[in-house]
Motif scaffolding. Structure first.
Motif, short mmCIF file in Angstrom:
data_model
loop_
_atom_site.label_atom_id
_atom_site.label_comp_id
_atom_site.label_asym_id
_atom_site.label_seq_id
_atom_site.Cartn_x
_atom_site.Cartn_y
_atom_site.Cartn_z
N PRO A 47 0.80 -1.22 0.00
CA PRO A 47 0.00 0.00 0.00
C PRO A 47 0.84 1.28 0.00
CG PRO A 47 -0.05 -1.00 2.16
CD PRO A 47 0.68 -1.95 1.25
N GLN A 48 2.14 1.20 0.24
CA GLN A 48 2.94 2.42 0.28
C GLN A 48 3.51 2.75 -1.10
OE1 GLN A 48 6.80 2.99 2.53
NE2 GLN A 48 5.36 4.11 3.82
N TRP A 49 3.26 3.98 -1.53
CA TRP A 49 3.79 4.45 -2.80
C TRP A 49 5.19 5.00 -2.60
CZ3 TRP A 49 1.28 9.08 -5.83
CH2 TRP A 49 1.94 9.25 -7.05
N PHE A 50 5.31 5.96 -1.67
CA PHE A 50 6.65 6.49 -1.38
C PHE A 50 6.70 7.07 0.03
CE2 PHE A 50 4.48 10.08 -3.47
CZ PHE A 50 4.70 11.11 -2.58
N ALA B 63 3.11 8.47 1.21
CA ALA B 63 1.95 8.32 0.33
C ALA B 63 1.55 6.86 0.28
CB ALA B 63 2.29 8.83 -1.07
N ASN B 64 0.30 6.59 0.61
CA ASN B 64 -0.24 5.23 0.62
C ASN B 64 -1.43 5.12 -0.32
OD1 ASN B 64 1.44 4.08 2.66
ND2 ASN B 64 0.31 5.26 4.17
N PHE B 65 -1.53 3.98 -1.01
CA PHE B 65 -2.68 3.70 -1.84
C PHE B 65 -3.85 3.32 -0.94
CE2 PHE B 65 1.02 2.34 -4.46
CZ PHE B 65 0.97 3.38 -5.36
N ILE C 286 -2.01 11.12 1.43
CA ILE C 286 -0.73 11.78 1.67
C ILE C 286 -0.68 12.17 3.14
CG2 ILE C 286 0.73 13.78 1.12
CD1 ILE C 286 0.43 12.08 -1.32
N MET C 287 0.34 11.72 3.85
CA MET C 287 0.54 12.09 5.25
C MET C 287 1.85 12.85 5.36
SD MET C 287 -0.78 8.79 7.38
CE MET C 287 0.27 7.65 6.53
N ILE C 288 1.79 14.00 6.01
CA ILE C 288 2.98 14.81 6.21
C ILE C 288 3.23 14.89 7.71
CG2 ILE C 288 4.05 17.06 5.87
CD1 ILE C 288 2.17 17.38 3.47
N PHE C 289 4.45 14.53 8.10
CA PHE C 289 4.83 14.56 9.51
C PHE C 289 5.77 15.73 9.75
CE2 PHE C 289 4.02 10.24 8.25
CZ PHE C 289 3.25 9.75 9.28
N ASN C 290 5.59 16.38 10.89
CA ASN C 290 6.55 17.42 11.26
C ASN C 290 7.59 16.83 12.20
OD1 ASN C 290 5.33 17.29 13.77
ND2 ASN C 290 4.30 19.26 13.59
#
Length: 141
Positions: free
Chosen positions: A35-38, A51-53, A66-70
């Protein structure tokens, strides 16, 4: 005897008609094994993008989370679709440009068409959720 021949002929006709249809159906439906794209980390190591499908993705458009972590491991999440003619996107189908104030995400479909969007750090709504890499689920703290 005549009845057996009719049954055999009908069976052959059904097999020859249904086999191409079933192969066509299977080839049109993409199965995503990973499931993970990048997953990429910013050059200053302040942000990570994963990024996960999502879902079964049976059409030309593939749903992506799309998940963005700080730096505090807080997340901001959004959904996008990628037009890739039903094929699973890979490393050739995206580009990230890291900037001090934002990241520019560009998706590239199989025909070379690009779609870009900018995510400004100050506009992201980071929450106190974290992402478990081993289980690939989002958990609230």
């Amino acid at each position: 005897m005549k009845f057996k021949i009719i049954v055999i002929i009908e069976t052959i006709i059904i097999v020859f008609l249904l086999l191409p249809l079933s192969c066509s159906y299977i080839s049109e439906h993409t199965t995503i094994k990973d499931p993970q794209w990048f997953r990429e980390v910013s050059p200053d190591e302040q942000h990570t993008i994963v990024a996960n499908f999502i879902g079964n993705n049976t059409s030309e458009r593939i749903c992506v989370q799309i998940m963005i972590f700080n730096e505090n491991h807080q997340t901001s999440t959004m959904m996008i679709t990628v037009d890739n003619d039903g094929d699973v996107p890979d490393e050739k189908n995206y580009r990230l440009e890291w900037h001090d104030e934002y990241v520019k995400i560009t998706t590239i479909n199989n025909k070379g068409s690009e779609k870009s969007f900018r995510l400004y750090w100050e506009d992201l709504n980071f929450s106190s959720s974290t992402y478990d890499e081993s289980n690939r689920f989002l958990f609230d703290w």
